[in-house]
Design a protein around this motif. Structure first.
Motif, mmCIF file in Angstrom:
data_model
loop_
_atom_site.group_PDB
_atom_site.id
_atom_site.type_symbol
_atom_site.label_atom_id
_atom_site.label_comp_id
_atom_site.label_asym_id
_atom_site.label_seq_id
_atom_site.Cartn_x
_atom_site.Cartn_y
_atom_site.Cartn_z
ATOM 1 N N ILE A 23 0.767 -1.131 0.239
ATOM 2 C CA ILE A 23 -0.021 0.121 -0.102
ATOM 3 C C ILE A 23 0.861 1.399 0.038
ATOM 4 O O ILE A 23 1.849 1.462 0.843
ATOM 5 C CB ILE A 23 -0.907 -0.036 1.182
ATOM 6 C CG1 ILE A 23 -1.827 -1.318 1.256
ATOM 7 C CG2 ILE A 23 -1.808 1.223 1.290
ATOM 8 C CD1 ILE A 23 -2.526 -1.369 2.490
ATOM 9 N N MET A 24 0.552 2.163 -1.048
ATOM 10 C CA MET A 24 1.599 3.273 -1.126
ATOM 11 C C MET A 24 0.854 4.428 -1.004
ATOM 12 O O MET A 24 -0.375 4.855 -1.692
ATOM 13 C CB MET A 24 2.126 3.096 -2.769
ATOM 14 C CG MET A 24 3.123 4.162 -2.957
ATOM 15 S SD MET A 24 3.674 3.936 -4.551
ATOM 16 C CE MET A 24 3.199 2.538 -5.316
ATOM 17 N N ALA A 25 1.010 5.526 -0.034
ATOM 18 C CA ALA A 25 0.354 6.717 -0.009
ATOM 19 C C ALA A 25 1.093 7.525 -1.120
ATOM 20 O O ALA A 25 2.127 7.809 -1.289
ATOM 21 C CB ALA A 25 0.798 7.273 1.234
ATOM 22 N N MET A 26 0.137 8.333 -1.734
ATOM 23 C CA MET A 26 0.494 9.178 -2.722
ATOM 24 C C MET A 26 -0.327 10.534 -2.422
ATOM 25 O O MET A 26 -1.440 10.782 -2.794
ATOM 26 C CB MET A 26 -0.021 8.854 -4.184
ATOM 27 C CG MET A 26 1.019 7.648 -4.482
ATOM 28 S SD MET A 26 0.342 6.761 -5.864
ATOM 29 C CE MET A 26 0.797 7.739 -7.266
ATOM 30 N N THR A 27 0.439 11.650 -1.944
ATOM 31 C CA THR A 27 -0.261 12.521 -1.247
ATOM 32 C C THR A 27 0.347 13.780 -1.144
ATOM 33 O O THR A 27 1.785 13.948 -1.219
ATOM 34 C CB THR A 27 -0.848 12.238 0.142
ATOM 35 O OG1 THR A 27 -1.384 13.670 0.765
ATOM 36 C CG2 THR A 27 0.422 11.962 1.175
ATOM 37 N N ALA A 28 -0.144 15.058 -1.147
ATOM 38 C CA ALA A 28 0.335 16.246 -1.149
ATOM 39 C C ALA A 28 0.841 16.681 0.461
ATOM 40 O O ALA A 28 1.670 17.551 0.509
ATOM 41 C CB ALA A 28 -0.519 17.614 -1.649
ATOM 42 N N LEU A 47 4.993 8.747 -0.994
ATOM 43 C CA LEU A 47 5.166 9.428 -2.249
ATOM 44 C C LEU A 47 4.433 10.864 -2.156
ATOM 45 O O LEU A 47 3.339 10.759 -1.937
ATOM 46 C CB LEU A 47 5.043 8.743 -3.476
ATOM 47 C CG LEU A 47 5.900 7.414 -3.937
ATOM 48 C CD1 LEU A 47 5.432 6.994 -5.103
ATOM 49 C CD2 LEU A 47 7.342 7.628 -3.562
ATOM 50 N N GLY A 48 5.175 11.974 -2.038
ATOM 51 C CA GLY A 48 4.712 13.137 -1.959
ATOM 52 C C GLY A 48 4.248 13.513 -3.495
ATOM 53 O O GLY A 48 4.924 13.416 -4.420
ATOM 54 N N LYS A 49 3.387 14.428 -3.427
ATOM 55 C CA LYS A 49 2.864 15.016 -4.703
ATOM 56 C C LYS A 49 3.666 16.354 -4.881
ATOM 57 O O LYS A 49 3.998 17.075 -4.016
ATOM 58 C CB LYS A 49 1.452 15.167 -4.779
ATOM 59 C CG LYS A 49 0.546 14.186 -5.092
ATOM 60 C CD LYS A 49 -0.971 14.067 -5.271
ATOM 61 C CE LYS A 49 -1.674 13.008 -5.083
ATOM 62 N NZ LYS A 49 -3.198 13.264 -5.186
ATOM 63 N N PRO A 50 3.784 16.834 -6.035
ATOM 64 C CA PRO A 50 3.680 16.120 -7.398
ATOM 65 C C PRO A 50 4.670 14.928 -7.467
ATOM 66 O O PRO A 50 5.638 14.803 -7.019
ATOM 67 C CB PRO A 50 4.082 17.239 -8.575
ATOM 68 C CG PRO A 50 5.088 18.172 -7.834
ATOM 69 C CD PRO A 50 4.585 18.165 -6.220
ATOM 70 N N ILE A 51 4.015 13.786 -8.198
ATOM 71 C CA ILE A 51 4.778 12.531 -8.018
ATOM 72 C C ILE A 51 5.798 12.593 -9.434
ATOM 73 O O ILE A 51 5.852 13.371 -10.211
ATOM 74 C CB ILE A 51 3.512 11.317 -8.529
ATOM 75 C CG1 ILE A 51 2.367 11.448 -7.658
ATOM 76 C CG2 ILE A 51 4.363 10.039 -8.893
ATOM 77 C CD1 ILE A 51 2.898 10.853 -6.439
#
Length: 71
Positions: A23-28, A47-51
């Motif tokens: 499970i991967m978090a992709m968030t600002a 992983l922070g946004k922008p990706i």
């Protein structure tokens, strides 16, 4: 997500039968406390946004490689 956030979703899908599901978090939300929050909720990485597409593909490749090794 309209019904629940990623933390709630992660806690919902935690099931021993899905133990190998990454499970991967992709968030600002990229502050250190945000990263610790998603990891403590059971996510594997943040992983922070922008990706960064290179980092995204590298992370997915790592997950796939680890899955293959654990079979």
């Amino acid at each position: 997500m309209p019904a629940m956030n990623g933390i709630e979703a992660t806690k919902t899908i935690q099931d021993p039968r899905l133990a190998n599901l990454p499970i991967m978090a992709m968030t600002a939300n990229a502050f250190e406390e945000d990263k610790h929050l998603v990891i403590s909720a059971g996510m594997n990485t943040h992983l922070g946004k922008p990706i960064d597409i290179v980092k995204l593909f590298s992370t997915v490749q790592d997950f796939l490689s680890n899955t293959e090794r654990n079979r």
